[in-house]
Design an enzyme around this catalytic site. Structure first.
Site, short mmCIF file in Angstrom:
data_model
loop_
_atom_site.label_atom_id
_atom_site.label_comp_id
_atom_site.label_asym_id
_atom_site.label_seq_id
_atom_site.Cartn_x
_atom_site.Cartn_y
_atom_site.Cartn_z
N GLU A 137 0.82 -1.07 0.04
CA GLU A 137 -0.01 0.03 -0.10
C GLU A 137 0.82 1.22 -0.14
O GLU A 137 0.37 2.37 -0.31
CB GLU A 137 -0.98 0.02 1.27
CG GLU A 137 -0.13 0.03 2.59
CD GLU A 137 0.14 -1.20 3.10
OE1 GLU A 137 0.31 -2.21 2.23
OE2 GLU A 137 -0.11 -1.47 4.20
N ARG A 138 2.27 1.06 0.03
CA ARG A 138 3.22 2.32 0.17
C ARG A 138 3.81 2.53 -1.33
O ARG A 138 4.22 3.55 -1.38
CB ARG A 138 4.23 2.18 0.98
CG ARG A 138 3.53 1.87 2.63
CD ARG A 138 4.60 1.90 3.64
NE ARG A 138 5.20 0.72 3.93
CZ ARG A 138 5.95 0.48 4.92
NH1 ARG A 138 6.56 1.45 5.81
NH2 ARG A 138 6.55 -0.56 5.26
N CYS A 174 16.45 -7.01 0.96
CA CYS A 174 16.51 -8.01 2.00
C CYS A 174 17.80 -8.68 2.02
O CYS A 174 18.19 -9.39 2.86
CB CYS A 174 15.44 -9.14 1.66
SG CYS A 174 15.67 -9.66 0.08
P1 NAD Z 1 5.50 -5.75 5.48
O1 NAD Z 1 5.67 -7.03 6.16
O2 NAD Z 1 4.99 -4.56 6.35
O3 NAD Z 1 4.25 -5.84 4.36
C1 NAD Z 1 4.41 -6.65 3.32
C2 NAD Z 1 2.96 -6.75 2.97
O4 NAD Z 1 2.34 -7.26 3.90
C3 NAD Z 1 2.15 -5.61 2.64
O5 NAD Z 1 1.65 -5.99 1.60
C4 NAD Z 1 1.33 -5.12 3.84
O6 NAD Z 1 0.18 -4.79 3.40
C5 NAD Z 1 1.20 -6.53 4.15
N1 NAD Z 1 1.10 -6.75 5.74
C6 NAD Z 1 1.93 -5.99 6.72
N2 NAD Z 1 1.42 -6.29 7.72
C7 NAD Z 1 0.41 -7.04 7.82
C8 NAD Z 1 -0.50 -7.74 8.84
N3 NAD Z 1 -0.40 -7.41 10.25
N4 NAD Z 1 -1.37 -8.51 8.37
C9 NAD Z 1 -1.64 -8.72 7.16
N5 NAD Z 1 -0.92 -8.07 6.07
C10 NAD Z 1 0.09 -7.12 6.57
O7 NAD Z 1 7.06 -5.31 4.99
P2 NAD Z 1 7.53 -4.34 4.28
O8 NAD Z 1 7.97 -3.30 5.23
O9 NAD Z 1 6.80 -3.82 3.09
O10 NAD Z 1 8.86 -4.97 3.60
C11 NAD Z 1 10.05 -4.80 4.37
C12 NAD Z 1 10.34 -6.25 4.68
O11 NAD Z 1 10.38 -7.26 3.52
C13 NAD Z 1 11.69 -6.39 5.45
O12 NAD Z 1 11.88 -7.20 6.53
C14 NAD Z 1 12.68 -7.17 4.15
O13 NAD Z 1 13.62 -7.79 4.68
C15 NAD Z 1 11.55 -8.00 3.82
N6 NAD Z 1 11.97 -8.46 2.44
C16 NAD Z 1 12.22 -9.88 2.24
C17 NAD Z 1 12.52 -10.38 1.00
C18 NAD Z 1 12.92 -11.69 0.84
O14 NAD Z 1 13.10 -12.14 -0.30
N7 NAD Z 1 13.62 -12.34 1.90
C19 NAD Z 1 12.71 -9.58 -0.17
C20 NAD Z 1 12.18 -8.18 0.24
C21 NAD Z 1 11.92 -7.74 1.29
#
Ligand code: NAD
Length: 519
Positions: free
Chosen positions: A198-199, A303
């Site tokens: 959503e960001r 990540c």
């Molecule tokens: P985030 O978990 O906040 O959000 C990711 C998605 O999950 C979003 O679409 C969001 O709407 C949804 N979401 C978030 N909290 C939720 C909840 N409580 N209930 C339901 N849905 C929810 O992650 P972010 O801040 O957007 O991304 C950064 C994170 O992603 C970092 O921890 C990074 O390491 C990780 N990441 C991992 C990889 C990998 O391949 N391992 C790749 C990219 C990013």
């Protein structure tokens, strides 16, 4: 033609009169190949992280809109599955070309919403494009197995699509991560419901438009927006068979358990703390430049960012040079040519990062390069943190235990490679680990003993290209980690076996042309 198409894409994201109108632009859902304005009353603001100005509003989609996405996908499933694989391959060829053609346009949306530099945003698109390119080879990747198991009896085992699948994406790679799923999911015959972060909705909306231009039929790709409630809907909807999630541990562990409890197949990539072991026999200049680039590029919001450095033996004497190399990195707005890294995604992320840096000092570590309070001229409201290096870090400190997801490198010390590996293996995360050395045996020993799913030898960010899979392990994935993203595992994730055993009695072959009897 291209200019008018670009204008259309621009208006798609921010409204044709974005500069002239007072009310912020609203992002649509993409349902059945149409951009559909949401009727919700709840909207989320998307900010430019360099200015914190509102770029667009994202709807918290209503239950009716989410159900419409499922209905559209349901209607599309039979036709898309019956579309020949050659035809589906042609669509992905076209999509690949369109994404390549619109790289700058996608990168522009990424810079505006995510903040990374334009060059880095193009890299974001490129890494997604490479998944599309690889998916073009589907006709040689998907063939199954066949064996005559007895006289006149044959068993064939082949992969079928699952039906409707969904992808839930993070903010840090607005193009690449939707494209980790989209081309593979649809080329194998599934219909995908995509929920971008959503960001950063803009790149996903352009990808949706490019899917339509490529000839993806209505309903095969739907894009729905929202936050937790939208995710919960996707996790609970029985017609959705699989969930691809990339994001934080907190969200991912919750999503994995709720979706698997609902009987869905789930692939979930989570957070990280990626280590480099720096040996004193390493190529010093290559190692230090690589470490700085991998720690501070993309403002550390990768990540696979290198966030922890273990200085082995006398390599600790290179810290001053590392500080020198890192100080030359310019923090600034993504479109400025001299910016090496952009801002963090939100004021909250910046605040958290600054709190963690402060906590390191309180816990006894030393800030040898301090990136706090370094706003570039003309951008006082952005979420800036410049490269930061903390030395004397111990595993119990907050700056080591938490994923900071910012341009902060924490440095620990070890007397030997074995000790360095012990430190790395004690860390719960397992995305990436890197060794810098000129010694083959040391590299080999590191590779064998380190517990991380993606290992670099003199390569700072060892992300596998899409002919391989993304293979993080330990707490960097939820569940077993077996269903990896892209590569052969990605194909398996989006398909399931069907095994057919047939018996056709050869003695029943009629020479008279009459129909033969089944035994
Ligand atoms: P985030 O978990 O906040 O959000 C990711 C998605 O999950 C979003 O679409 C969001 O709407 C949804 N979401 C978030 N909290 C939720 C909840 N409580 N209930 C339901 N849905 C929810 O992650 P972010 O801040 O957007 O991304 C950064 C994170 O992603 C970092 O921890 C990074 O390491 C990780 N990441 C991992 C990889 C990998 O391949 N391992 C790749 C990219 C990013």
């Amino acid at each position: 033609f291209i200019a008018s198409k670009m204008q259309r894409l621009e208006s798609l994201r921010y409204g044709a009169n974005h500069d002239k109108v007072q009310a912020p632009h609203k992002t649509d859902n993409f349902l059945n190949n149409e951009f559909v304005p949401s009727s919700t009353t709840e909207w989320l603001e998307v900010h430019d992280p360099a200015t914190n100005d509102v770029v667009t509003l994202v709807p918290k989609s209503t239950p009716q809109e989410l159900q419409a996405a499922v209905a559209s996908a349901r209607d599309a499933v039979p036709g898309w599955q019956q579309t020949s694989i050659m035809k589906r391959q042609q669509v992905i060829f076209k999509l690949t070309n369109l994404i390549r053609e619109h790289t700058d346009d996608l990168a522009t949306a990424i810079v505006k919403e995510q903040g990374k530099t334009f060059g880095d945003a193009k890299g974001d698109v490129l890494r997604g494009l490479q998944v599309c390119e690889t998916a073009c080879g589907i006709t040689t990747q998907l063939p199954g197995q066949v064996l005559e198991v007895a006289k006149d009896m044959e068993t064939r085992s082949y992969r079928e699509p699952l039906g409707i699948v969904a992808a839930i994406c993070p903010f840090n790679f607005p193009a690449m991560i939707p494209l980790w799923s989209l081309p593979i999911a649809i080329v194998t015959g599934n219909c995908l419901i995509l929920k971008p972060s959503e960001r950063v909705p803009g790149a996903a909306m352009i990808i949706a438009e490019l899917c339509r231009l490529a000839g993806v039929p209505p309903g095969v790709v739907n894009v729905v927006h929202g936050a937790h409630e939208t995710v919960n809907f996707l996790l609970d909807e029985p017609e959705i068979k699989a969930i691809s999630f990339v994001g934080s541990n907190k969200a991912g562990e919750y999503i994995h358990s709720r979706a698997t409890a609902n009987g869905k197949r789930v692939q979930a990539n989570l957070g990280a703390k990626n280590h480099a072991a720096l040996l004193p026999d390493a190529d010093r200049s290559h190692a230090l430049k690589s470490i700085a680039g991998a720690a501070f590029g993309a403002a550390g919001q990768r990540c696979m960012a290198l966030s922890a450095l273990v200085l082995v033996g006398s390599s600790k004497e290179w810290i001053d040079e590392l500080v020198q190399v890192s100080s030359s990195f310019q923090v600034g707005p993504g479109f400025a040519k001299d910016s090496d890294l952009g801002p963090l995604i939100s004021p909250q992320s910046r605040q958290r990062c600054e709190d963690i840096i402060a906590s390191a000092e309180v816990e006894g570590a030393k800030i040898v390069l301090d990136g706090r309070g370094k706003a570039p001229e003309g951008f006082p409201r952005g979420n800036w943190v410049a490269p930061t290096i903390i030395t004397g870090v111990k595993p119990h400190m907050r700056c080591y235990k938490e994923e900071i997801f910012a341009p902060v490198l924490v440095c620990l010390e070890a007397d030997t490679l074995e000790e360095a590996v012990k430190i790395i293996n004690a860390n719960p995360y397992g995305n990436g680990a890197v060794v810098f050395t000129r010694s083959g045996p040391a590299a080999s020993s590191f590779q064998k003993s380190v517990q991380a799913g993606q290992v670099g030898v003199n390569v700072p960010i060892p992300v596998p290209l899409p002919m391989f899979s993304f293979t993080g392990n330990k707490s960097s994935v939820a569940g077993t980690g077996l269903p990896n993203f892209y590569g052969a595992d990605g194909l398996r994730f989006y398909t399931q076996w069907k095994t057919v055993t047939s018996f056709w009695n050869s003695s029943d072959v009629s020479t008279s042309g009459k129909h033969v009897n089944m035994v």
